[in-house]
Design a protein around this motif. Structure first.
Motif, PDB file in Angstrom:
ATOM      1  N   PHE A 463       0.613  -1.259   0.019  1.00  0.00           N
ATOM      2  CA  PHE A 463      -0.001   0.059  -0.181  1.00  0.00           C
ATOM      3  C   PHE A 463       1.004   1.267   0.006  1.00  0.00           C
ATOM      4  O   PHE A 463       0.617   2.173  -0.780  1.00  0.00           O
ATOM      5  CB  PHE A 463      -0.973  -0.022   1.193  1.00  0.00           C
ATOM      6  N   ILE A 464       2.033   1.309   0.884  1.00  0.00           N
ATOM      7  CA  ILE A 464       2.801   2.540   1.081  1.00  0.00           C
ATOM      8  C   ILE A 464       3.604   2.591  -0.303  1.00  0.00           C
ATOM      9  O   ILE A 464       3.655   3.785  -0.928  1.00  0.00           O
ATOM     10  CB  ILE A 464       3.654   2.227   2.081  1.00  0.00           C
ATOM     11  N   ASP A 465       4.064   1.668  -0.962  1.00  0.00           N
ATOM     12  CA  ASP A 465       4.645   1.583  -2.136  1.00  0.00           C
ATOM     13  C   ASP A 465       3.784   2.203  -3.310  1.00  0.00           C
ATOM     14  O   ASP A 465       4.259   3.002  -4.118  1.00  0.00           O
ATOM     15  CB  ASP A 465       5.187   0.300  -2.834  1.00  0.00           C
ATOM     16  N   LYS A 466       2.486   1.972  -3.246  1.00  0.00           N
ATOM     17  CA  LYS A 466       1.787   2.409  -4.317  1.00  0.00           C
ATOM     18  C   LYS A 466       1.034   3.820  -3.922  1.00  0.00           C
ATOM     19  O   LYS A 466       1.005   4.742  -5.115  1.00  0.00           O
ATOM     20  CB  LYS A 466       0.244   1.530  -4.301  1.00  0.00           C
ATOM     21  N   ASN A 467       0.817   4.190  -2.942  1.00  0.00           N
ATOM     22  CA  ASN A 467       0.000   5.618  -2.443  1.00  0.00           C
ATOM     23  C   ASN A 467       0.997   6.504  -1.833  1.00  0.00           C
ATOM     24  O   ASN A 467       0.621   7.492  -1.507  1.00  0.00           O
ATOM     25  CB  ASN A 467      -0.973   5.103  -1.535  1.00  0.00           C
ATOM     26  N   SER A 468       2.194   5.808  -1.263  1.00  0.00           N
ATOM     27  CA  SER A 468       3.106   6.830  -0.510  1.00  0.00           C
ATOM     28  C   SER A 468       2.414   7.556   0.731  1.00  0.00           C
ATOM     29  O   SER A 468       3.028   8.493   1.219  1.00  0.00           O
ATOM     30  CB  SER A 468       3.565   8.261  -1.326  1.00  0.00           C
ATOM     31  N   HIS A 469       1.638   7.109   1.388  1.00  0.00           N
ATOM     32  CA  HIS A 469       1.177   7.420   2.638  1.00  0.00           C
ATOM     33  C   HIS A 469       0.438   6.133   3.317  1.00  0.00           C
ATOM     34  O   HIS A 469       0.155   5.090   2.727  1.00  0.00           O
ATOM     35  CB  HIS A 469       0.081   8.421   2.591  1.00  0.00           C
ATOM     36  N   LEU A 470       0.303   6.256   4.642  1.00  0.00           N
ATOM     37  CA  LEU A 470      -0.435   5.243   5.534  1.00  0.00           C
ATOM     38  C   LEU A 470      -1.875   4.924   5.020  1.00  0.00           C
ATOM     39  O   LEU A 470      -2.683   5.911   4.622  1.00  0.00           O
ATOM     40  CB  LEU A 470      -0.343   5.382   6.894  1.00  0.00           C
ATOM     41  N   PRO A 471      -2.346   3.966   5.329  1.00  0.00           N
ATOM     42  CA  PRO A 471      -3.785   3.692   4.845  1.00  0.00           C
ATOM     43  C   PRO A 471      -4.545   4.340   5.995  1.00  0.00           C
ATOM     44  O   PRO A 471      -4.170   4.535   7.324  1.00  0.00           O
ATOM     45  CB  PRO A 471      -4.021   2.005   5.321  1.00  0.00           C
ATOM     46  N   ASN A 472      -5.772   4.925   5.528  1.00  0.00           N
ATOM     47  CA  ASN A 472      -6.812   5.744   6.468  1.00  0.00           C
ATOM     48  C   ASN A 472      -6.021   7.082   6.965  1.00  0.00           C
ATOM     49  O   ASN A 472      -6.598   7.553   7.931  1.00  0.00           O
ATOM     50  CB  ASN A 472      -7.149   4.859   7.677  1.00  0.00           C
ATOM     51  N   VAL A 473      -5.006   7.489   6.409  1.00  0.00           N
ATOM     52  CA  VAL A 473      -4.457   8.513   6.579  1.00  0.00           C
ATOM     53  C   VAL A 473      -4.423   9.563   5.385  1.00  0.00           C
ATOM     54  O   VAL A 473      -3.988   9.165   4.399  1.00  0.00           O
ATOM     55  CB  VAL A 473      -2.990   8.560   7.368  1.00  0.00           C
ATOM     56  N   PRO A 474      -4.825  10.846   5.527  1.00  0.00           N
ATOM     57  CA  PRO A 474      -5.030  11.896   4.546  1.00  0.00           C
ATOM     58  C   PRO A 474      -3.225  11.797   3.814  1.00  0.00           C
ATOM     59  O   PRO A 474      -2.421  12.129   4.670  1.00  0.00           O
ATOM     60  CB  PRO A 474      -5.431  12.929   4.764  1.00  0.00           C
ATOM     61  N   SER A 475      -3.403  11.991   2.387  1.00  0.00           N
ATOM     62  CA  SER A 475      -2.048  12.351   1.970  1.00  0.00           C
ATOM     63  C   SER A 475      -1.831  14.096   1.964  1.00  0.00           C
ATOM     64  O   SER A 475      -2.471  14.648   2.326  1.00  0.00           O
ATOM     65  CB  SER A 475      -2.011  11.897   0.376  1.00  0.00           C
ATOM     66  N   ALA A 476      -0.477  14.182   1.657  1.00  0.00           N
ATOM     67  CA  ALA A 476      -0.173  15.679   1.668  1.00  0.00           C
ATOM     68  C   ALA A 476      -1.130  16.343   0.933  1.00  0.00           C
ATOM     69  O   ALA A 476      -1.433  17.677   0.865  1.00  0.00           O
ATOM     70  CB  ALA A 476       1.464  15.758   1.151  1.00  0.00           C
ATOM     71  N   ARG A 477      -1.189  15.677  -0.312  1.00  0.00           N
ATOM     72  CA  ARG A 477      -2.230  16.557  -1.488  1.00  0.00           C
ATOM     73  C   ARG A 477      -3.570  16.667  -0.674  1.00  0.00           C
ATOM     74  O   ARG A 477      -4.177  18.052  -0.911  1.00  0.00           O
ATOM     75  CB  ARG A 477      -2.544  15.790  -2.603  1.00  0.00           C
ATOM     76  N   ASP A 478      -4.185  15.820  -0.094  1.00  0.00           N
ATOM     77  CA  ASP A 478      -5.511  15.895   0.524  1.00  0.00           C
ATOM     78  C   ASP A 478      -5.344  17.008   1.548  1.00  0.00           C
ATOM     79  O   ASP A 478      -6.186  17.869   1.477  1.00  0.00           O
ATOM     80  CB  ASP A 478      -5.972  14.658   1.088  1.00  0.00           C
ATOM     81  N   VAL A 479      -4.571  17.150   2.308  1.00  0.00           N
ATOM     82  CA  VAL A 479      -4.403  18.166   3.260  1.00  0.00           C
ATOM     83  C   VAL A 479      -4.487  19.549   2.786  1.00  0.00           C
ATOM     84  O   VAL A 479      -5.124  20.469   3.042  1.00  0.00           O
ATOM     85  CB  VAL A 479      -3.117  17.798   4.352  1.00  0.00           C
ATOM     86  N   ASN A 480      -3.513  19.545   1.489  1.00  0.00           N
ATOM     87  CA  ASN A 480      -3.426  21.025   0.936  1.00  0.00           C
ATOM     88  C   ASN A 480      -4.668  21.386   0.370  1.00  0.00           C
ATOM     89  O   ASN A 480      -4.733  22.754   0.281  1.00  0.00           O
ATOM     90  CB  ASN A 480      -2.179  20.979  -0.258  1.00  0.00           C
ATOM     91  N   GLU A 481      -5.346  20.455  -0.237  1.00  0.00           N
ATOM     92  CA  GLU A 481      -6.449  20.886  -1.157  1.00  0.00           C
ATOM     93  C   GLU A 481      -7.956  20.897  -0.105  1.00  0.00           C
ATOM     94  O   GLU A 481      -8.668  21.932  -0.407  1.00  0.00           O
ATOM     95  CB  GLU A 481      -6.819  19.863  -2.039  1.00  0.00           C
ATOM     96  N   ASN A 482      -7.781  20.148   0.807  1.00  0.00           N
ATOM     97  CA  ASN A 482      -9.066  20.282   1.637  1.00  0.00           C
ATOM     98  C   ASN A 482      -8.749  20.591   3.254  1.00  0.00           C
ATOM     99  O   ASN A 482      -9.697  20.522   3.927  1.00  0.00           O
ATOM    100  CB  ASN A 482      -9.482  18.689   1.726  1.00  0.00           C
ATOM    101  N   GLY A 483      -7.568  20.736   3.612  1.00  0.00           N
ATOM    102  CA  GLY A 483      -7.587  21.373   4.930  1.00  0.00           C
ATOM    103  C   GLY A 483      -7.373  20.055   5.779  1.00  0.00           C
ATOM    104  O   GLY A 483      -7.412  18.941   5.409  1.00  0.00           O
ATOM    105  N   LEU A 484      -7.141  20.218   7.087  1.00  0.00           N
ATOM    106  CA  LEU A 484      -6.992  19.160   8.053  1.00  0.00           C
ATOM    107  C   LEU A 484      -7.909  19.219   9.288  1.00  0.00           C
ATOM    108  O   LEU A 484      -7.981  20.416  10.144  1.00  0.00           O
ATOM    109  CB  LEU A 484      -5.422  19.125   8.649  1.00  0.00           C
TER     110      LEU A 484
END
Length: 529
Positions: A463-484
């Motif tokens: 999962f990490i190799d494919k998505n570059s973040h932990l499961p069920n944790v927002p990615s950096a892109r999600d945080v930048n676009e949608n806040g935290l």
């Protein structure tokens, strides 16, 4: 020929020898009236009238009311068949030409242009309608005892002889022990009843002719006038200032009792004979005071009404669609709105302790509502950084505060030293613990339940190799676009920590098993050696 052309030709050809209705007092008016059977036409007497904007106001029987505006230089005329499609009911009508503005006069009180201090008079009067036609005013009533003849003015005017008359001059005081009848219709055996002086003819006037000519002695001439002289005129009683050519006081015939009543204390009643205050107005439906700036002094016309009824006391902006910018309901408590001498406003209090003081029992909830879902703002305007909300106790002592500085918001306690929290563009600083609690918090203790499915280390790696973040944790892109959402993010981090704990326990169990296996292998190797 059309009515309009008929009027034009008639006037400019001077084919009609008519006079302006009304007494001498109307000579000061800007316009002269001409009466036709199907129209009233008003001509300007001078250049001022040609440069003046006018409203024609006509009232009459059966609640008839008409108001029509005329621009400067426009023909001023009243044609019943055009302006009243159903025709005019028979009766007497009153008209007034209200000056609404004059070119060259200022409409700005701060302007340097000249402003006329004396209002311009457009003119006023009356006319009658009989059988749907305007009654011509070029008829005069013949004064003849016992008759009711009409004679036409002009070259063909009839002369009615009443017999020989003899003037008498008295050079000493005259005392009449009895009643006196004055007028051409007095009878030789007049029955006076309780009348002491009686004026009896078809035009009754009493004129006060002051012959003072020297110094500063008052010299205005006055006249008491009963009824208009012209055919179709008003039934009225008036006091006329002959010298100033004005009619300051008029009472129309059939005016109701107590239309104007002044009691022995000087209190004035309008519609009542028992005024209880200095000015008392009584009416069956919404007694109203109208304040009308009519434009005659060059300022923009504006009309206000102050009125009251069982529903409201209100101020009405008549000029702008009869809006009601101010209303008070009957039964409103005392001091609903109070303005102190220093300009402080109290709502529910007559002792405001600030520029705006709202005081009432129960919940006090000021509400600011946008009717079109547009922006709603509460603004603190000052160059000082001391812009703040204060929560005070009953002794007016601060308990907590919110200060809106320049790019900084502070949450304080009782004083500025009680700095609970600060927020600026770069950080959030809290002097104390941050506690989040609520029934909706899903604390991830479910990770430790027996039925929880924990990803294998290999699945986690994939999962990490494919998505570059932990499961069920927002990615950096999600945080930048949608806040935290910090609370949610903290709970997800806790979930990852608990999962990591399980992985650590699994690894510890594997290490212990491997250690035991190594220990057994080492023991067997020792036995073999």
């Amino acid at each position: 020929m059309s009515t309009s052309k008929t009027i034009q030709v008639t006037i400019f050809a001077a084919a009609i020898a008519v006079i302006c209705s009304g007494a001498t007092a109307q000579d000061a008016a800007l316009y002269e009236r001409h009466t036709l059977s199907d129209a009233l036409v008003f001509e300007s007497k001078d250049i001022v009238g040609l440069e003046t904007e006018v409203d024609m106001i006509i009232t009459g029987p059966e609640g008839f009311h008409l108001r029509k505006s005329f621009e400067a230089g426009e023909r001023i005329e009243f044609i019943p068949t055009v302006m009243a499609q159903d025709g005019l009911p028979d009766g007497t009508y009153r008209y007034e030409l209200r000056v609404m503005g004059s070119h060259g006069l200022s409409s700005d009180r701060n302007s340097t242009q000249p402003v006329r201090t004396e209002p311009l008079q457009g003119g006023f009067g009356a006319f009658s309608v009989r059988g749907g036609q305007i009654v011509s005013s070029n008829l005069a009533e013949v004064s003849h005892s016992g008759s009711n003849l009409l004679a036409t003015n002009g070259a063909s005017e009839q002369t009615v002889e009443y017999g020989a008359t003899q003037e008498q001059t008295f050079v000493q005081d005259v005392e009449i022990q009895g009643s006196l009848c004055v007028g051409t219709d007095c009878a030789s055996s007049e029955n006076f009843g309780f009348d002491t002086i009686r004026i009896k003819e078809n035009n009754t006037r009493i004129k006060f002719d002051d012959t003072s000519t020297s110094g500063s002695f008052p010299n205005h001439d006055w006249q008491l006038t009963a009824n208009d002289s012209a055919n179709g005129g008003l039934n009225r009683f008036s006091i006329e200032d002959i010298t100033a050519a004005s009619i300051p006081f008029t009472v129309e015939g059939s005016a109701p009792s107590n239309s104007l009543y002044i009691d022995d204390s000087g209190r004035v009643g309008f519609g009542t004979s028992a005024p209880v205050v200095e000015a008392h107005m009584a009416d069956g439906d919404s007694p109203t005071l109208r304040l009308e700036q009519d434009g005659s002094s060059g300022f923009t016309a504006q009309t206000w009404d102050v009125a009251g009824n069982e529903a409201n006391f209100f101020i009405r902006d008549v000029t702008n669609g009869s809006k009601l910018p101010f209303r008070i309901k009957p039964g409103a408590p005392s001091d609903s709105i109070f303005i102190a001498a220093n300009g402080d406003v109290g709502v529910g209090t007559n002792a405001p302790a600030g520029a705006m003081h709202i005081k009432r029992s129960g919940n006090v909830i000021p509400l600011i509502e946008s009717t079109d879902n547009n922006a709603v703002q509460l603004r603190f305007k000052s160059d000082s950084t001391n812009r703040r909300f204060l929560a005070v106790n009953s002794d007016n002592q601060a308990e907590s505060q919110i200060v809106f500085g320049d790019g900084l918001i502070q949450f304080l306690g009782q004083t500025a030293n009680d700095n609970l929290m600060e927020v600026d563009a770069t950080s959030l600083r809290v002097n104390g613990a941050i506690v989040s609690n609520g029934m909706t918090l899903n604390v991830p203790d479910y990770v430790f339940e027996d039925d929880y499915v924990l990803m294998s280390i290999q699945e986690l790696k994939t999962f990490i190799d494919k998505n570059s973040h932990l499961p069920n944790v927002p990615s950096a892109r999600d945080v930048n676009e949608n806040g935290l959402n910090h609370t949610e993010f903290q709970l997800r981090l806790l979930e990852k920590i608990e999962e990591l704990t399980l992985y650590t326990i699994q690894q510890q169990e594997l290490i212990e098993r491997q250690g035991e296996a190594i220990e057994r292998l080492e023991k067997r190797l020792g036995e073999l050696n």
